[in-house]
Scaffold this active site. Structure first.
Site, PDB file in Angstrom:
ATOM      1  N   ARG A 140     -37.236  -8.951  29.891  1.00 16.68           N
ATOM      2  CA  ARG A 140     -38.183  -8.739  28.791  1.00 16.68           C
ATOM      3  C   ARG A 140     -37.492  -8.162  27.557  1.00 16.68           C
ATOM      4  O   ARG A 140     -36.265  -8.147  27.467  1.00 16.68           O
ATOM      5  CB  ARG A 140     -39.325  -7.844  29.276  1.00 16.68           C
ATOM      6  CG  ARG A 140     -40.139  -8.505  30.396  1.00 16.68           C
ATOM      7  CD  ARG A 140     -41.445  -7.805  30.608  1.00 16.68           C
ATOM      8  NE  ARG A 140     -42.250  -8.432  31.640  1.00 16.68           N
ATOM      9  CZ  ARG A 140     -43.441  -7.978  32.005  1.00 16.68           C
ATOM     10  NH1 ARG A 140     -43.954  -6.914  31.426  1.00 16.68           N
ATOM     11  NH2 ARG A 140     -44.136  -8.593  32.955  1.00 16.68           N
ATOM     12  N   LYS A 204     -35.906  -5.288  32.986  1.00 20.29           N
ATOM     13  CA  LYS A 204     -35.834  -4.599  31.694  1.00 20.29           C
ATOM     14  C   LYS A 204     -34.436  -4.038  31.466  1.00 20.29           C
ATOM     15  O   LYS A 204     -33.830  -3.463  32.361  1.00 20.29           O
ATOM     16  CB  LYS A 204     -36.871  -3.471  31.635  1.00 20.29           C
ATOM     17  CG  LYS A 204     -38.308  -3.971  31.745  1.00 20.29           C
ATOM     18  CD  LYS A 204     -39.315  -2.835  31.710  1.00 20.29           C
ATOM     19  CE  LYS A 204     -40.750  -3.359  31.768  1.00 20.29           C
ATOM     20  NZ  LYS A 204     -41.740  -2.260  31.732  1.00 20.29           N
ATOM     21  N   CYS A 425     -50.863   4.895  27.239  1.00 15.64           N
ATOM     22  CA  CYS A 425     -50.995   3.446  27.357  1.00 15.64           C
ATOM     23  C   CYS A 425     -52.367   3.019  26.834  1.00 15.64           C
ATOM     24  O   CYS A 425     -53.210   3.845  26.510  1.00 15.64           O
ATOM     25  CB  CYS A 425     -50.809   3.007  28.807  1.00 15.64           C
ATOM     26  SG  CYS A 425     -52.129   3.553  29.907  1.00 15.64           S
TER      27      CYS A 425
END
Length: 567
Positions: A140, A204, A425
């Site tokens: 990502r 990642k 978040c």
């Protein structure tokens, strides 16, 4: 839980094409079919619905209020002013009239309806951006040190983020065919790195420049820590593997983990060692249980030494011993900072990274006005903040005037240091995984904590606080000194004992707690901290020294050689 269907969907998707084109053209529903909902993640989008409206729409026998989140691929988190204005237009034309800075150093746009999705993607492409691999079982968005360009080294690191992102981008042309109507070739392309099934789960990569760990490098599957030589030039990178913040409530086998350093590589060796990590995970990662499919579990199942050996075999060289480095903190530096070239950079604290016009604080409008005159660029940070970067001296006054007119620095002036650096978040109402509120609850919780900090004389004491609506940990809560992890509406796990450098995780202190219980607990602990701390001691470090918190059993902190100059 086993998810073989996801592997089957990937294998049968014709390299991420699936039936997306047909599903987008189906005007009878605002949804995509099950298979395409999985495939579209690789295109940088998630199908969601407004959970606040679910019950009412069910009563009215209507399908859920389906919408899509779109995430931009932006390695290193840098945007030109033209790109900023273009994304602003996408947000106000096709989405929810807001941009949201993510903890992956990029933008998300929320509330895009299916009928608007293709137009939004085309507009994103028109300004030189895309959403390829921003989600899905691939590498990502690559993170790079987001703080201002203090030296040529920072520019090199940004270049590495760009190069790594391009190197690990899937070779399929599916994105261009689905969104830009590029003709499909007669023969489907190969995926030499990922193969037909891609990776078992997301992957990642992040690059940090000591002494600032502003990318939380140890929370990534592969972390690269820049090492400079005696002349101040980039000598190479320490390599750390196995970081991940995902967990599951009540399941000990699903845990967060910090990456462990396995050695040092020169710049010429970076691609080979990173590729070896990706391919080892591709081949050994768990494809039956997605909850057990991240690289951290592959490492712990086979042993770190064995994984390092496999990586060295595939890379074709032995790693050198890790070299000394020192991290001081993992936060952003708010306000103006001057770089070595005389240019200025202004970091603004954003509430949960949300850039929207709200009463008394027109963030979206204010930053739009700055983008219209700014001669530099913008940088997103992994702490959900924005840097108005590369400002010449003669433009500071004009930028400052727009900041003051639109109240863009009000969060910089928040009443507590804890509030200025808090991260949350999205959670409800759009995230399907959310168990509790996060972004919408954060302001109320910060207001509730403020009197405690004032009572104990800690309003200006930096304390790292993060909030997550579920244990998946998108806000990296397990690295915070204080964290709330949602467990049910109005109930959270209180996690304590992380550190200010992103090198040690916290541990569970209160389970399934309500706000009054959390505040009562924090009141007592903050009181002890205020009276018993040593000079310069941070809150998380105090909790460990005082014996209030102990390290849990799973890998939680970066182990360092005491002879190394590592903080």
């Amino acid at each position: 839980m086993s998810h073989p269907s996801v592997e089957k969907i990937k294998l049968e998707s014709c390299h991420l094409r699936g039936t997306l084109a047909e599903g987008l053209a189906d005007a009878t529903t605002g949804s995509l079919n099950f298979e395409d909902q999985r495939t579209i993640k690789f295109h940088g989008s998630y199908q969601q619905d407004d959970r606040d409206l679910r019950d009412e729409r069910r009563r009215q026998k209507l399908e859920p209020a389906h919408q899509f989140m779109v995430r931009i691929r932006a390695p290193g988190g840098v945007f030109t002013t033209e790109q900023w204005l273009a994304l602003d237009k996408v947000a106000t034309t096709h989405a929810s009239h807001s941009l949201r800075v993510t903890t992956r150093q990029t933008f998300q746009l929320h509330g895009v309806l299916k009928r608007e999705l293709k137009a939004a993607m085309r507009a994103i492409h028109a300004c030189g951006l895309d959403t390829i691999s921003a989600c899905g079982d691939v590498n990502r968005n690559v993170l790079g040190a987001s703080n201002p360009l203090l030296s040529p080294l920072h520019a090199q690191v940004h270049d590495w983020a760009q190069r790594l992102s391009e190197y690990f981008k899937p070779r399929t042309r599916a994105w261009y065919e689905v969104w830009l109507d590029e003709p499909q070739p007669d023969r489907i392309e190969e995926e030499p790195l990922y193969g037909d099934a891609y990776l078992p789960r997301k992957f990642k990569i992040a690059i940090a420049v000591p002494p600032y760990n502003d990318v939380d490098v140890f929370a990534n599957d592969v972390g690269l820590i820049a090492i400079v030589d005696d002349a101040g030039q980039l000598a190479g990178f320490n390599v750390a593997i196995g970081g991940s913040m995902g967990a599951s409530h009540g399941i000990k086998a699903h845990y967060p983990r910090v990456a462990n350093a396995i050695g040092f590589v020169t710049p010429e060796q970076v691609f080979a060692i990173a590729q070896s990590a990706v391919t080892v995970q591709r081949d050994l990662g768990d494809r039956n249980d997605r909850k057990h499919a991240r690289f951290k579990y592959t490492i712990d199942d086979h042993g770190s030494d064995r994984i390092r050996e496999l990586m060295e075999q595939r890379a074709g060289f032995k790693l050198q011993p890790a070299r000394p480095y020192r991290f001081e903190h993992n936060g952003d530096r708010f306000g103006w900072v001057e770089d070595t070239g005389g240019r200025w950079h202004l970091t603004l604290s954003l509430p949960s990274g949300r850039i929207a016009d709200t009463p008394g604080r027109p963030l979206l409008t204010g930053l739009r006005e700055i983008a219209r005159i700014h001669r530099g660029h913008f940088r997103m940070t992994c702490n959900q903040n924005v840097i108005i970067a590369d400002v010449p001296e003669d433009q500071r006054g004009a930028i400052e005037a727009l900041v003051a007119r639109h109240g863009l620095d009000s969060e910089n002036k928040a009443p507590t240091a804890l509030a200025r650096t808090a991260v949350s978040c999205v959670a409800l109402p759009t995230c399907a995984l959310a168990m509790a509120e996060s972004e919408r609850y954060l302001p109320d919780f910060l207001n509730a904590v403020e009197p405690l900090l004032e009572k104990h004389g800690l309003k200006e004491q930096p304390i790292l606080f993060r909030m997550s609506g579920c244990p998946n940990g998108c806000s990296r809560p397990y690295l915070a000194e204080i964290a709330l992890v949602g467990k049910a509406p109005g109930r959270y796990n209180l996690m304590l004992g992380g550190d200010h450098r992103g090198m040690r995780m916290n541990t569970l202190f209160l389970d399934n707690a309500t706000e009054p219980d959390i505040l009562q607990t924090l009141d007592a602990l903050l009181g002890r901290y205020a009276t018993q701390r040593e000079p310069g001691e941070h809150f998380g470090d105090f909790l460990h020294r005082a014996g209030i918190i102990a390290l849990p059993a799973y890998p939680t902190h970066v182990r360092v050689d005491p002879d190394e100059a590592v903080a």
